[in-house]
Design an enzyme around this catalytic site. Structure first.
Site, PDB file in Angstrom:
ATOM      1  N   SER A  97     -83.388  37.042  82.667  1.00 17.35           N
ATOM      2  CA  SER A  97     -83.765  35.753  82.789  1.00 17.35           C
ATOM      3  C   SER A  97     -83.267  34.878  81.920  1.00 17.35           C
ATOM      4  O   SER A  97     -82.013  34.755  81.934  1.00 17.35           O
ATOM      5  CB  SER A  97     -85.328  35.849  82.670  1.00 17.35           C
ATOM      6  OG  SER A  97     -86.152  34.542  82.941  1.00 17.35           O
ATOM      7  N   ASP A 116     -81.956  33.243  85.827  1.00  9.90           N
ATOM      8  CA  ASP A 116     -82.103  33.945  87.109  1.00  9.90           C
ATOM      9  C   ASP A 116     -82.792  33.258  88.332  1.00  9.90           C
ATOM     10  O   ASP A 116     -83.310  33.540  89.272  1.00  9.90           O
ATOM     11  CB  ASP A 116     -82.836  35.386  86.941  1.00  9.90           C
ATOM     12  CG  ASP A 116     -84.288  35.063  86.536  1.00  9.90           C
ATOM     13  OD1 ASP A 116     -84.508  33.978  85.859  1.00  9.90           O
ATOM     14  OD2 ASP A 116     -85.179  35.864  86.777  1.00  9.90           O
ATOM     15  N   ARG A 166     -87.066  29.696  86.696  1.00  7.95           N
ATOM     16  CA  ARG A 166     -87.730  28.712  85.957  1.00  7.95           C
ATOM     17  C   ARG A 166     -87.338  27.397  86.098  1.00  7.95           C
ATOM     18  O   ARG A 166     -86.276  27.331  86.670  1.00  7.95           O
ATOM     19  CB  ARG A 166     -87.456  29.086  84.513  1.00  7.95           C
ATOM     20  CG  ARG A 166     -88.110  30.397  83.848  1.00  7.95           C
ATOM     21  CD  ARG A 166     -87.570  30.503  82.476  1.00  7.95           C
ATOM     22  NE  ARG A 166     -88.563  31.676  81.991  1.00  7.95           N
ATOM     23  CZ  ARG A 166     -88.985  31.826  80.661  1.00  7.95           C
ATOM     24  NH1 ARG A 166     -88.727  30.897  79.883  1.00  7.95           N
ATOM     25  NH2 ARG A 166     -89.423  32.985  80.198  1.00  7.95           N
TER      26      ARG A 166
HETATM   27  C1  G16 Z   1     -91.366  36.116  82.350  1.00  5.57           C
HETATM   28  C2  G16 Z   1     -92.484  36.184  83.123  1.00  5.57           C
HETATM   29  C3  G16 Z   1     -93.203  35.029  82.808  1.00  5.57           C
HETATM   30  C4  G16 Z   1     -93.745  34.752  81.347  1.00  5.57           C
HETATM   31  C5  G16 Z   1     -92.451  34.765  80.629  1.00  5.57           C
HETATM   32  C6  G16 Z   1     -92.496  34.710  79.277  1.00  5.57           C
HETATM   33  O1  G16 Z   1     -90.502  35.024  82.794  1.00  5.57           O
HETATM   34  O2  G16 Z   1     -91.985  36.586  84.454  1.00  5.57           O
HETATM   35  O3  G16 Z   1     -94.435  35.278  83.690  1.00  5.57           O
HETATM   36  O4  G16 Z   1     -94.568  33.536  81.458  1.00  5.57           O
HETATM   37  O5  G16 Z   1     -91.601  35.820  80.881  1.00  5.57           O
HETATM   38  O6  G16 Z   1     -93.310  35.940  78.713  1.00  5.57           O
HETATM   39  P1  G16 Z   1     -93.289  36.280  77.014  1.00  5.57           P
HETATM   40  O7  G16 Z   1     -94.175  35.008  76.672  1.00  5.57           O
HETATM   41  O8  G16 Z   1     -94.232  37.403  77.360  1.00  5.57           O
HETATM   42  O9  G16 Z   1     -92.184  36.161  76.805  1.00  5.57           O
HETATM   43  P2  G16 Z   1     -89.031  35.223  82.869  1.00  5.57           P
HETATM   44  O10 G16 Z   1     -88.556  33.972  83.638  1.00  5.57           O
HETATM   45  O11 G16 Z   1     -88.355  35.632  81.668  1.00  5.57           O
HETATM   46  O12 G16 Z   1     -88.738  36.284  83.867  1.00  5.57           O
END
Ligand code: G16
Length: 543
Positions: free
Chosen positions: A113, A279, A282
């Protein structure tokens, strides 16, 4: 060409986090590391013979090598067909779209991501199920359990597939179909939004800057915004995906998308700015000299959803992750529809979307999406805003200002303490947990604590329970402080402190955010002892 059975042994630490397994590239390059994980996925799924799998990644360093391994392992397990994006590239929302459109049994997404890429950067892998969304915890935990007991994996010794060439080839009995990375996704966007109105907007001289952050969304944004919607070429900046994202951090927030923020701060700034991440799931929305928080973006889209053809029938419900501001709850209440509060992680929205209980979902971490797929979707959010701007003729700032005037403003900020020592971070959380009982009713300067807890979620659809999802200190006036450890980092621990203050008075809607939150920031430090546990006097990133 034959199928080999390779002896291996369990590799520790292969537990998927918030969104799949994320580690340094160098970890994924270790012998058997990827193979062990993929075998554990296939073992957990059971008989996959005759089924269809979708495979794609965000194009970061190691993407192509990993895809070749997965194709050969999928063939060794008897998949009938594997759909793979051209060049090995599919944005995360595009994987979700392709799984659903082609009735695939699931998909493998290769991405870390927004985490940096390149040989010293991060890599990641996650499995998505047949609804197109990330596998729920029951499956990710079973995959992890399997990684701990693995003794062998199966892989074909076939030669590499040419990923650049659209068309079909075979490995063993499996058809490998290299598909256009953008086509299915673009078609879906056209069904949801009023492309004619947006074309007219651009035709009238409306100017936009979309920052692809040298990551996967560039080709999607160019094809849709510059191609189908007629925005002038050059509207998309940093539109070529690079294996290391140009050495930058492809996280669309005001800190990491500094170039876009600078462009939008100029006197002759475009009317609308947006960015997407590594990816493509966001998004960040920016007006002239004005950035929109993800929580406000969700609330504004929800309040105005019926401008878009795909949402004309109205919304069934709105879901947000717990640390996301409560702005969208107010919209749900006004619309007379349910609102849901889930743990962090898009996978928790899947059941609500499948059951038709929620239409829009959003997270403070720059994620917004709907029931059109089962991932958050960066470009979808940008097109939704374009549709809204075209339908109303108003500016981003006007739309948000009017929203606050109607619903009140939820001042919101997240403070991240990145790469702190894991032990200290865990101790900080443990010590907060011990304090919870004593916090209730506590007088904290301008605030009185209504309740304090460790967020626990019972899924309303399948009854599954997720515990320890973040510590909430909720004040009697609805203001909140939330503490959580990130589940996506790859270095030490990242402490996230989420701060929210509700302000009904329109006279007080235009304070600088950090100033508006200053009393809560002080309380957060005092209650949690952040500096004592982490050694950090201030956050690394404030968004
Ligand atoms: C992922 C998850 C999201 C989450 C984010 C942050 O996003 O898909 O649902 O909000 O991580 O997570 P954390 O606070 O645990 O770092 P992505 O865009 O990284 O796949």
């Amino acid at each position: 060409m034959s199928i080999q059975t390779i002896t291996t042994q369990p590799i520790s630490g292969q537990r998927p986090g918030t969104s799949g397994l994320r580690k340094k590239v160098t970890v994924f390059q270790q012998a058997h590391y990827l193979e062990n994980f993929v075998q554990s996925v296939f073992d957990t799924l059971g008989d996959v013979a005759g089924k269809t799998l979708v495979v794609g990644g965000d194009g970061r360093y190691h993407n192509r090598e990993a895809i070749q391994v997965i194709l050969r392992m999928a063939a060794a397990h008897g998949y009938a067909k594997v759909l793979v994006g051209q060049g090995g590239v599919l944005s995360t929302p595009a994987v979700s779209c392709v799984i659903r459109k082609h009735g695939a049994a699931g998909g493998i997404v290769l991405s870390a991501s927004h985490n940096p890429g390149g040989p010293d950067g991060d890599f990641g892998i996650k499995y998505n199920i047949a609804n197109g969304g990330p596998a729920p915890e029951s499956i990710t935990e079973a995959i992890y359990a399997r990684t701990e007991a693995l003794t062998e994996y199966r892989i074909s010794d076939a030669a590499a597939v040419d990923l650049n060439l659209l068309g079909t080839s075979t490995i063993e009995q499996t058809e490998i179909v290299v598909i256009d990375s953008v086509a299915d996704y673009a078609e879906l966007m056209q069904e949801l939004f009023d492309f004619d109105a947006i074309r007219k907007l651009f035709g009238g001289g409306f100017r936009m800057c979309f920052d692809g952050m040298s990551a996967v969304s560039g080709p999607y944004a160019k094809a849709i915004i510059e191609g189908m919607l007629g925005a002038p070429s050059g509207t998309v900046i940093n539109g070529e995906p690079l294996e290391d994202f140009g050495g930058l951090h492809p996280d669309p927030n005001p800190v990491n998308a500094a170039q876009l923020i600078e462009i939008m701060a100029a006197d002759d700034a475009p009317d609308f700015g947006a960015a997407s991440d590594g990816d493509g799931d966001r998004n960040m929305i920016v007006g002239r000299k004005f950035d929109v928080t993800p929580s406000d973006s969700l609330a504004v889209l929800a309040a105005n959803a019926t401008v878009a053809p795909g949402y004309r029938a109205g919304l069934k419900g709105i879901a947000r992750s717990m640390p996301t501001s409560q702005a969208s709850d107010r919209v749900a209440a006004a619309l007379g529809i349910p609102s849901f509060e889930t743990p962090t992680g898009w996978k928790f929205f899947g059941n609500l979307l499948d059951a038709g209980q929620a239409t829009l979902c959003g997270e403070e971490s720059y994620g917004t999406g709907s029931d059109h797929i089962r991932e958050k979707d960066g470009l979808w959010a940008v097109l939704f805003w374009l549709n809204l701007l075209a339908a109303t003729g108003k500016s981003v700032q006007e739309l948000v200002g009017e929203h606050w005037a109607r619903f009140g403003r939820n001042y919101y900020s997240r403070h991240d303490y990145e790469a702190v020592e894991t032990k200290g971070a865990n101790e900080l959380m443990d010590s907060l947990r011990i304090k919870l009982a004593t916090l209730q009713g506590a007088d904290l300067g301008a605030y009185v604590v209504d309740f304090a807890d460790d967020f626990e979620y019972t899924d309303p659809i399948d009854g599954s329970v997720s515990k320890k999802q973040g510590i909430r200190i909720v004040m009697t006036n609805g203001s909140r402080i939330v503490f959580r450890l990130s589940g996506t980092g790859t270095e030490g621990a990242t402490l996230r402190v989420y701060l929210e203050r509700y302000e009904a008075d329109p006279e007080l809607h235009h304070l600088p955010t950090q100033q508006a939150l200053s009393a809560l920031i002080l309380i957060a430090e005092q209650v949690a002892g952040i500096e004592g546990w982490t050694g950090r006097a201030r956050p690394t990133v404030t968004t």
